[in-house]
Scaffold this active site. Structure first.
Site, PDB file in Angstrom:
ATOM      1  N   TYR A 142      28.083  52.559 -15.477  1.00 27.83           N
ATOM      2  CA  TYR A 142      28.982  51.732 -14.673  1.00 27.83           C
ATOM      3  C   TYR A 142      29.678  52.556 -13.583  1.00 27.83           C
ATOM      4  O   TYR A 142      29.988  52.045 -12.516  1.00 27.83           O
ATOM      5  CB  TYR A 142      30.076  51.114 -15.554  1.00 27.83           C
ATOM      6  CG  TYR A 142      29.747  49.767 -16.137  1.00 27.83           C
ATOM      7  CD1 TYR A 142      28.675  49.606 -17.000  1.00 27.83           C
ATOM      8  CD2 TYR A 142      30.533  48.658 -15.845  1.00 27.83           C
ATOM      9  CE1 TYR A 142      28.389  48.375 -17.546  1.00 27.83           C
ATOM     10  CE2 TYR A 142      30.254  47.419 -16.391  1.00 27.83           C
ATOM     11  CZ  TYR A 142      29.185  47.282 -17.238  1.00 27.83           C
ATOM     12  OH  TYR A 142      28.907  46.064 -17.784  1.00 27.83           O
ATOM     13  N   LYS A 189      20.620  55.205 -27.723  1.00 26.00           N
ATOM     14  CA  LYS A 189      19.176  55.234 -27.464  1.00 26.00           C
ATOM     15  C   LYS A 189      18.788  56.710 -27.449  1.00 26.00           C
ATOM     16  O   LYS A 189      18.257  57.243 -26.459  1.00 26.00           O
ATOM     17  CB  LYS A 189      18.895  54.514 -26.122  1.00 26.00           C
ATOM     18  CG  LYS A 189      17.434  54.304 -25.811  1.00 26.00           C
ATOM     19  CD  LYS A 189      16.756  53.220 -26.636  1.00 26.00           C
ATOM     20  CE  LYS A 189      15.269  53.183 -26.359  1.00 26.00           C
ATOM     21  NZ  LYS A 189      14.519  52.345 -27.317  1.00 26.00           N
ATOM     22  N   ASP A 221      17.871  48.963 -29.233  1.00 24.29           N
ATOM     23  CA  ASP A 221      16.912  47.850 -29.320  1.00 24.29           C
ATOM     24  C   ASP A 221      16.898  47.262 -30.729  1.00 24.29           C
ATOM     25  O   ASP A 221      16.936  46.045 -30.931  1.00 24.29           O
ATOM     26  CB  ASP A 221      15.505  48.284 -28.861  1.00 24.29           C
ATOM     27  CG  ASP A 221      15.057  49.627 -29.430  1.00 24.29           C
ATOM     28  OD1 ASP A 221      15.870  50.312 -30.085  1.00 24.29           O
ATOM     29  OD2 ASP A 221      13.879  49.994 -29.232  1.00 24.29           O
ATOM     30  N   ASP A 245      28.560  46.196 -23.332  1.00 23.96           N
ATOM     31  CA  ASP A 245      28.653  44.977 -22.520  1.00 23.96           C
ATOM     32  C   ASP A 245      27.624  43.963 -23.007  1.00 23.96           C
ATOM     33  O   ASP A 245      27.929  42.800 -23.256  1.00 23.96           O
ATOM     34  CB  ASP A 245      28.403  45.330 -21.044  1.00 23.96           C
ATOM     35  CG  ASP A 245      28.455  44.097 -20.161  1.00 23.96           C
ATOM     36  OD1 ASP A 245      29.406  43.316 -20.306  1.00 23.96           O
ATOM     37  OD2 ASP A 245      27.531  43.915 -19.344  1.00 23.96           O
ATOM     38  N   ASP A 249      28.236  40.353 -25.640  1.00 20.43           N
ATOM     39  CA  ASP A 249      27.878  38.968 -25.288  1.00 20.43           C
ATOM     40  C   ASP A 249      26.907  38.402 -26.318  1.00 20.43           C
ATOM     41  O   ASP A 249      27.016  37.250 -26.727  1.00 20.43           O
ATOM     42  CB  ASP A 249      27.207  38.904 -23.895  1.00 20.43           C
ATOM     43  CG  ASP A 249      28.205  38.563 -22.796  1.00 20.43           C
ATOM     44  OD1 ASP A 249      29.400  38.915 -22.951  1.00 20.43           O
ATOM     45  OD2 ASP A 249      27.801  37.950 -21.784  1.00 20.43           O
TER      46      ASP A 249
HETATM   47  C1  IPM Z   1      32.919  42.342 -19.282  1.00 22.95           C
HETATM   48  C2  IPM Z   1      32.348  41.840 -17.989  1.00 22.95           C
HETATM   49  C3  IPM Z   1      32.507  42.924 -16.934  1.00 22.95           C
HETATM   50  C4  IPM Z   1      31.701  44.127 -17.376  1.00 22.95           C
HETATM   51  C5  IPM Z   1      32.123  42.484 -15.513  1.00 22.95           C
HETATM   52  C6  IPM Z   1      32.911  41.273 -15.072  1.00 22.95           C
HETATM   53  C7  IPM Z   1      32.257  43.596 -14.530  1.00 22.95           C
HETATM   54  O1  IPM Z   1      31.027  41.459 -18.143  1.00 22.95           O
HETATM   55  O2  IPM Z   1      34.125  42.640 -19.331  1.00 22.95           O
HETATM   56  O3  IPM Z   1      32.173  42.446 -20.258  1.00 22.95           O
HETATM   57  O4  IPM Z   1      30.491  44.192 -17.127  1.00 22.95           O
HETATM   58  O5  IPM Z   1      32.284  45.025 -17.966  1.00 22.95           O
HETATM   59 MG    MG Z   2      30.328  41.555 -20.138  1.00 22.14          MG
END
Ligand code: IPM
Ligand code: MG
Length: 371
Positions: A142, A189, A221, A245, A249
């Site tokens: 990042y 990884k 993975d 990240d 999700d």
């Molecule tokens: C999160 C979001 C952020 C990230 C974005 C909005 C930059 O997806 O907080 O997980 O990738 O960290």
């Molecule tokens: Mg995110």
């Protein structure tokens, strides 16, 4: 207690969900004798529109001068589909994380029996799921150097980690594991990436200081598969920025709705609290978004202030709403309540709880707020 809270409403549904959290904080202050003052600051697309900058200096100053930051959401479709945009809302959040050195992002994942039908997974996989992801938040790909060749045909993103960056988040994760089920899984990884091999080496060394914590190592993975196959195996998951990240999700679908998941980002001095969902622009201004992710982030903010009883009453209120069907559209399409109504109910629950009164919440509220 007196506390200064910086509030960044942000984009999309950010303002409407965060306003419910403020309502909840005001009720907590009233019932438990605290004083919370709020200072509002701009970040994201809304900040670009007003100032041309996704993170104005004033916002950084307000955040540095507060005891905690409550944040809504960031992002606007007008930037998402324009890869050439030089200024993007997300840059604001990334810069704020870096400026405040919020190096650990803590994302709890748990399932609710009343919501199991919403998850794409079979109910048997969802039992006893209760884990916390520790995502490193200020390093890795990042924040590495980025470049695009002059002819636009080759792009680069560097990924680097130092021992110090790994150690500080790893210590927090181990300490957290000690207070939970004493089990930590490092996800990396290491069969391919040099940075991952450093993570493994550093974590192996640190593990010796926490002999009561059992440590497992998983390649990312395989971990992506295990989160779906057997999510109950995890307690504390430690991982780098990009993997965290993606995996957080993925893990959010276990709970049944992305709208339920809170997070805390902490560093040595500052702390920021935000739901993990995005700005959900399609729902903006419609009063339909789920405010529970933000409200549960507020519970984490109260934990951070050492207000355990207060934080627990917020969580009890959310549990009560979920168990009794007081939910937004993302959870129940046919019998749903507005964002505002859920905020009202949670606040009313907290009030009654603090006064030792019995539930359920007043009939009037149920009937008048259903949509
Ligand atoms: C999160 C979001 C952020 C990230 C974005 C909005 C930059 O997806 O907080 O997980 O990738 O960290
Ligand atoms: Mg995110």
């Amino acid at each position: 207690m007196e506390k200064k809270i910086a509030v960044i409403l942000g984009d999309g549904i950010g303002p409407e969900v965060t306003n419910q959290s403020i309502k909840v904080l005001n009720m907590i202050a009233k019932q438990y004798g605290h004083q919370f003052s709020y200072e509002y600051a701009l970040m994201g697309a809304v900040a670009i529109d007003e100032t041309g900058n996704p993170l104005p200096d004033e916002t950084i100053a307000i955040c540095k001068n507060s005891d905690a930051i409550l944040f809504g959401a960031i992002g606007d479709p007008k930037y998402d589909n324009d890869p050439t945009a030089k200024v993007r809302p997300e840059q604001g959040l990334l810069k704020l994380r870096k400026e405040l050195q919020l190096f650990a992002n803590i994302r709890p994942v748990k399932t609710y029996p009343s919501l199991q039908h919403l998850s794409p997974l079979k109910a048997k996989h969802l039992e006893n799921v209760d884990f916390v992801i520790f995502r490193e938040l200020t390093g890795g790909i990042y924040f590495g150097a980025k470049s695009l060749s002059e002819d636009g045909t080759v792009a680069k993103d560097d990924c680097s980690y130092s021992v110090m960056e790994i150690e500080r988040v790893a210590h927090l994760a181990f300490q957290y594991a000690q207070k939970r089920k004493q089990h930590l899984t490092l996800i990396d990884k290491a069969n391919v990436l040099e940075t991952s091999r450093l993570w493994r080496k550093v974590v192996q060394a640190i593990a010796k200081e926490y002999s009561d914590v059992q440590v497992d190592y998983l390649f990312v993975d395989n971990a992506a598969m295990q989160i779906i196959l057997n999510p109950a195996q995890f307690d504390v998951v430690l991982t780098e920025n990009l993997f965290g990240d993606i995996l957080s999700d993925e893990a959010s679908v276990l709970a049944g709705s992305l709208g339920l998941l809170p997070s805390a980002s902490v560093g040595t001095t500052a702390a920021l609290f935000e739901p993990i969902h995005g700005s959900y622009p399609q729902a903006k201004g419609k009063d339909i978004a789920n405010p529970m992710g933000s409200i549960l982030s507020t519970a984490m903010l109260l934990d951070h202030f050492g207000m355990q009883e207060e934080a627990n009453s917020v969580r009890a209120a959310v549990d009560w709403c979920l168990n009794n069907g007081f939910v937004t559209k993302d959870i129940d399409t046919s019998n749903s309540y507005t964002t505002t109504a859920i905020g009202d109910m949670i606040s009313e629950f907290i009030e009654r709880h603090a006064k030792g009164e019995k539930h359920p919440i007043h009939e009037r509220l149920h009937k008048s707020t259903i949509i």
